[in-house]
Every structure is written in C-alpha cells, then in structure tokens.
Design an enzyme around this catalytic site. Sequence first.
Site, PDB file in Angstrom:
ATOM      1  N   PRO A  11     -90.822 -41.689 -62.499  1.00  0.00           N
ATOM      2  CG  PRO A  11     -88.991 -40.394 -63.128  1.00  0.00           C
ATOM      3  CD  PRO A  11     -89.750 -40.863 -61.928  1.00  0.00           C
ATOM      4  CG  ASN A  12     -89.548 -42.689 -68.083  1.00  0.00           C
ATOM      5  OD1 ASN A  12     -90.295 -42.193 -68.916  1.00  0.00           O
ATOM      6  ND2 ASN A  12     -88.419 -42.122 -67.710  1.00  0.00           N
ATOM      7  NE  ARG A  19     -87.697 -46.847 -69.122  1.00  0.00           N
ATOM      8  CZ  ARG A  19     -87.146 -46.549 -67.962  1.00  0.00           C
ATOM      9  NH1 ARG A  19     -87.772 -46.848 -66.839  1.00  0.00           N
ATOM     10  NH2 ARG A  19     -85.996 -45.942 -67.911  1.00  0.00           N
ATOM     11  CE1 TYR A  24     -85.295 -50.083 -65.295  1.00  0.00           C
ATOM     12  CE2 TYR A  24     -85.452 -49.816 -67.673  1.00  0.00           C
ATOM     13  CZ  TYR A  24     -84.946 -49.413 -66.455  1.00  0.00           C
ATOM     14  OH  TYR A  24     -84.099 -48.338 -66.389  1.00  0.00           O
ATOM     15  CG  ASN A  75     -88.289 -47.622 -58.952  1.00  0.00           C
ATOM     16  OD1 ASN A  75     -87.491 -46.750 -59.266  1.00  0.00           O
ATOM     17  ND2 ASN A  75     -88.364 -48.783 -59.570  1.00  0.00           N
ATOM     18  CB  ALA A  78     -84.155 -41.025 -64.353  1.00  0.00           C
ATOM     19  CD  GLU A  99     -82.588 -44.965 -53.766  1.00  0.00           C
ATOM     20  OE1 GLU A  99     -81.930 -45.083 -54.810  1.00  0.00           O
ATOM     21  OE2 GLU A  99     -82.200 -44.288 -52.786  1.00  0.00           O
ATOM     22  CG  HIS A 101     -83.228 -48.210 -57.959  1.00  0.00           C
ATOM     23  ND1 HIS A 101     -83.734 -47.145 -58.667  1.00  0.00           N
ATOM     24  CD2 HIS A 101     -82.696 -47.701 -56.822  1.00  0.00           C
ATOM     25  CE1 HIS A 101     -83.499 -46.046 -57.990  1.00  0.00           C
ATOM     26  NE2 HIS A 101     -82.888 -46.349 -56.862  1.00  0.00           N
ATOM     27  NE  ARG A 108     -79.385 -49.864 -66.305  1.00  0.00           N
ATOM     28  CZ  ARG A 108     -80.522 -49.222 -66.491  1.00  0.00           C
ATOM     29  NH1 ARG A 108     -81.403 -49.131 -65.509  1.00  0.00           N
ATOM     30  NH2 ARG A 108     -80.799 -48.673 -67.653  1.00  0.00           N
TER      31      ARG A 108
END
Length: 149
Positions: A11-12, A19, A24, A75, A78, A99, A101, A108
């Site tokens: 998502p996103n 964004r 990012y 990825n 969230a 995975e 990111h 964070r």
Amino acid sequence: MTKHILLLHGPNLNLLGTRQPEIYGSATLTDINAAAKRHLAHYHVSLRTAQSNHEGELIDLLHDAREWADGIVFNPGAYTHTSVALRDAIATIETPVIEVHISNIHGRETFRHQSLLAGVCLGQIAGFGWQGYLLALDALLRRWDLLRD
C-alpha cells in the site's frame, strides 16, 4: 534454467516519488521496477511486478506466485506491522520471500519497529532507499548461485 521473481509492492507505494520524498526519496515505482529489470538483465531471470493497496489482493498475488515464482521481493508497506493474514500467506506458500523497506523502519516511530512478517521471510532489508530492492534481488541470485563474489 530460468528463475522467476515476483517484485511485489504494498500500500501507498504507488505514490513513490511524491509521497514524503524526505523519507522515501524521489524514485517512482516505475523507476524502481525499471531499475530491477535492468539489474537482472544479465541473468536468466524473469521479473514480474505488481502493486496493490489491498491486503486481500496482495494475498492473492502471493498465493498465485507459489505456482510460478522461485523467489519474491516484497515491500509490504504498513501491512508489515499489522497483517497476520499476510504473514500466514507467506508462511504457507513456501516460496522464499525477502521483505524490503525503503526507510529504516527501526529508526522511525516505535510502532514501525516490529514486523509481523520478518519471522516467516528469508530476510529483511531496510533503510537503503530504493536500492534495497536490488540488494534483495542479489540475495536471491546468490541463493541460486547465479551471483558470486
């Protein structure tokens, strides 16, 4: 023998490039997918890419990949921190998943420090920007002995 990889974005990530570029970066999803294809050009590897903002669709893509993919770079965005369903899907398919990111999730907000998926993935790469995808691809290539030091 040709290997097959699914590069899956959660998502996103369709908004990459616009964004929160301070977190990012400025690379778009199209840029990342193109860089991944270029990165694999010298190997007998096919790459499919997909992105979804919907948990169920990501699960369907993972289930489908078990039939054809030798490895998955994912990825989960969230969903990393919230989705038992994605964890179960990864655990079920038996295809190695790495995975990824873009940001360092451990540097964070506290809620981002825990990955529900990491325990069922081959490994996790975080904090190296979009180049983390290339590191994950290299990890799969090394696993298959296609890339040597």
